[in-house]
Write an enzyme that holds these catalytic residues in place. Structure first.
Site: not given
Length: 342
Positions: A154, A238, A273, A330
């Site tokens: 990431k 973040e 999430h 993917r």
């Protein structure tokens, strides 16, 4: 590019196989050096619904199909739907069997498999599996090993987005290694913030922190979850965007550097999430914002030389500002939603 966008569920699988069938799975090459090598036999290194859908697409194209199955899956439908089926991971648990790269590659080589489709989950975002396919002379139906590696990290994906001029959520440029770094970030950007696993997804290793008193406990929990789920506890931090819309853009790329988008899906309805509902096209999405989202998704994919199917995910805040969060390198479960509108 060959585009065959029909209304039936099998068509997108046909598109993916047909596109990959034209081009060799070696490193990203110039158009002049590409070699025409038709695919005659495809293995799906997966089980269940996704394996059956790829088998159907292959059968419609006259491509022979190969299933692999664990000892516990001897009677499963995906084994029966393939032209050939082989046991893998003898003595292993079901999940471990489908993650056993040496067995999968061995079956592919022994049975003249031309290409392997990873489906979703299992080995679909493992750069080492894509590399093992290449080294065995078998095409991996997906991005190149290098792109899978970059998009799976990431932090690196975030850096690539910045290079491509795509807006990102304020965050650390690299995984943090101590609680002190998280504290410094919170001082700079204020709360709320969110911890995210650097080497995984699916909601594991994600913790929202709303004040200083919660910081240490959530750091430790996020680290432990990431370590248990992905074998690496690295986290990055973040700024947390309150009540955003979660919009993802479906992309397709070929080996000539062409990338297209197939519009967006709204997956804002989530629990822990995890996406619960997918809506396409996204309701009440400003047309200019839609153009920016799709353009940024395509530009990022071109920046990394993306091939095959993928999804670029964004958050949109209450002011209509969008931020890149990740690429799923993917085929996704949600791909069928896009098939319904294209």
């Amino acid at each position: 590019m060959l585009l065959h966008l029909g209304g039936s569920r099998g068509k997108m699988g046909i598109l993916l196989i047909r596109r990959v069938g034209l081009f060799c799975r070696s490193a990203h090459l110039s158009p002049q050096s590409l070699e025409y090598r038709p695919i005659k036999k495809v293995m799906v290194a997966n089980r269940g619904e996704i394996a059956i859908r790829v088998f159907r697409a292959c059968t419609e194209l006259g491509i022979r199909t190969v299933a692999v199955y664990s000892e516990q899956d001897t009677g499963q439908m995906h084994r029966q739907k393939a032209d050939e089926a082989y046991l893998i991971g003898r003595g292993l648990s079901p999940v471990a069997a489908y993650l056993h790269i040496p067995d999968i590659i061995k079956v592919a080589k022994e049975n003249n498999v031309d290409a392997i489709h990873p489906g979703y989950g299992f080995l679909s975002e493992r750069a080492d599996f894509a590399q093992a396919c290449a080294e065995a002379g078998v095409r991996f139906i997906g991005p190149s090993p290098e792109v899978v590696r970059k998009m799976g990290d990431k932090v690196e994906a975030r850096a690539l987005a910045i290079q491509a001029g795509v807006p990102v959520v304020p965050g650390t440029d690299a995984p943090i290694s101590s609680l002190q770094e998280a504290q410094e970030f919170a001082k700079t950007y204020d709360f709320p913030i969110i911890f995210k696993a650097a080497y995984g997804g699916g909601g594991r290793g994600m913790r929202v922190v709303r004040d200083y008193e919660e910081l240490e406990e959530n750091y430790q929990r996020a680290y432990s979850e990431a370590l248990a789920a992905f074998g690496n506890g690295a986290l990055f931090v973040e700024k947390f965007i309150e009540k955003p819309r979660h919009i993802e853009v479906q992309i397709l790329g070929d080996k000539y550097g062409n990338v297209i988008h197939l519009y967006e899906r709204d997956c804002s309805i989530q629990r822990r999430h995890q996406k619960v509902v997918e809506i396409a096209p996204a309701a009440q999405l400003d047309s200019h914002l839609r153009d920016r989202l799709t353009s940024d998704a395509v530009n990022l994919a071109k920046q990394v030389g993306y091939e095959n199917a993928g999804t670029v995910e964004f958050l949109v805040d209450k002011h209509g500002k969008h931020y890149f969060i990740e690429v799923n390198s993917r085929l996704q479960v949600e791909h069928t939603v896009t098939e319904e509108i294209t």
